[in-house]
Design an enzyme around this catalytic site. Structure first.
Site, PDB file in Angstrom:
ATOM      1  N   HIS A 157      40.128  32.976  37.295  1.00  0.00           N
ATOM      2  CA  HIS A 157      40.289  33.360  36.035  1.00  0.00           C
ATOM      3  C   HIS A 157      41.733  33.594  35.669  1.00  0.00           C
ATOM      4  O   HIS A 157      42.374  34.611  36.096  1.00  0.00           O
ATOM      5  CB  HIS A 157      39.529  34.709  35.920  1.00  0.00           C
ATOM      6  CG  HIS A 157      39.468  35.119  34.449  1.00  0.00           C
ATOM      7  ND1 HIS A 157      38.620  34.357  33.559  1.00  0.00           N
ATOM      8  CD2 HIS A 157      39.759  36.168  33.821  1.00  0.00           C
ATOM      9  CE1 HIS A 157      38.570  35.230  32.388  1.00  0.00           C
ATOM     10  NE2 HIS A 157      39.476  36.131  32.469  1.00  0.00           N
ATOM     11  N   SER A 194      40.867  34.809  27.684  1.00  0.00           N
ATOM     12  CA  SER A 194      39.785  35.450  28.097  1.00  0.00           C
ATOM     13  C   SER A 194      39.144  36.193  26.857  1.00  0.00           C
ATOM     14  O   SER A 194      38.813  35.682  25.909  1.00  0.00           O
ATOM     15  CB  SER A 194      40.088  36.416  29.439  1.00  0.00           C
ATOM     16  OG  SER A 194      39.026  37.148  29.816  1.00  0.00           O
ATOM     17  N   ASP A 228      36.050  30.217  38.106  1.00  0.00           N
ATOM     18  CA  ASP A 228      36.111  31.324  37.439  1.00  0.00           C
ATOM     19  C   ASP A 228      35.066  32.433  37.929  1.00  0.00           C
ATOM     20  O   ASP A 228      33.868  32.240  37.381  1.00  0.00           O
ATOM     21  CB  ASP A 228      36.311  31.253  35.849  1.00  0.00           C
ATOM     22  CG  ASP A 228      36.769  32.206  34.968  1.00  0.00           C
ATOM     23  OD1 ASP A 228      36.568  33.520  35.307  1.00  0.00           O
ATOM     24  OD2 ASP A 228      37.446  32.197  33.938  1.00  0.00           O
TER      25      ASP A 228
END
Length: 221
Positions: free
Chosen positions: A201, A116, A170
């Site tokens: 995610h 991320s 996601d």
């Protein structure tokens, strides 16, 4: 001042380093449990380094301070990442890479990974490298600035292979942003191994298995 880190060594006198950057609001402990799942018995001794991002206010989270590699100022992916924070974090990661060189592990035997926000910093760092790293790992992430930033990469940077993985579902960084970033890197000369998984995610077991195979080729080379 160097960032504080969590470290694991898989054997005496490590020959390689994996420097792994966590996501927004997490810390260096977040990915440490993955190490046993990732390892292959024939690999050389590795040092895993998991730094803690600085604590800073994050605009989209109502300014609440948390561990973050940069401020997120809005929802538009073209402009959401604060440039000054990215530059600061890249410098901090470069300082950790330099420390590994002092400990006997050159850039050519260091893999820079991130999830991320951490993946965004891994890519931003890799694009600027004139001494290529052994590889870049970008998990559930995107390249801030996209194609325009990719086009500004250092000419030597494209020697770094990239493992890019994303979840189809996601909700935080939709998969199209990851795919567009992977394609932007390919267009400027990077070798990108793109993987997508039926997940949100997060990371999944198949992703870790595929990353292990990819790392196997780096370590063998």
């Amino acid at each position: 001042m160097l960032l504080q880190t969590v470290e694991q060594e898989t054997g005496a006198e490590p020959q390689w380093t994996v420097l792994w950057l966590h996501g927004l609001g997490a810390d260096g402990h977040d990915f440490a449990p993955i190490v046993p799942e990732l390892l292959r018995p024939h690999w050389p001794a590795l040092r895993f380094v998991f730094p803690h991002a600085p604590v800073r206010p994050v605009t989209i989270n109502n300014g609440v301070p948390m561990r973050a590699w940069y401020d997120i100022v809005g929802m538009d992916f073209a402009s959401r990442a604060e440039a000054a924070g990215i530059a600061e974090s890249v410098e901090q990661v470069e300082a950790l890479i330099a420390r590994e060189a002092e400990r006997g592990i050159p850039a050519s035997r260091l893999v820079l990974a991130g999830f991320s926000q951490g993946g965004a910093i891994a890519l931003a760092t890799g694009l600027r490298r004139h001494a290529p790293l052994a590889g870049l790992v970008a998990l559930s992430t995107y390249l801030p600035g996209g194609q325009a930033v990719a086009a500004q990469r250092h000419p030597n940077a494209v020697a770094q292979p990239v493992f890019f993985a994303h979840g189809d579902g996601d909700p935080v960084i939709p998969v199209q942003h990851g795919l567009a970033s992977a394609q932007a890197l390919e267009r400027v000369g990077f070798e990108v191994a793109w993987h997508r998984y039926p997940m949100a995610h997060q990371v999944c077991a198949q992703e870790i298995a595929d990353l292990g195979q990819w790392l196997d080729r780096r370590l063998a080379g």
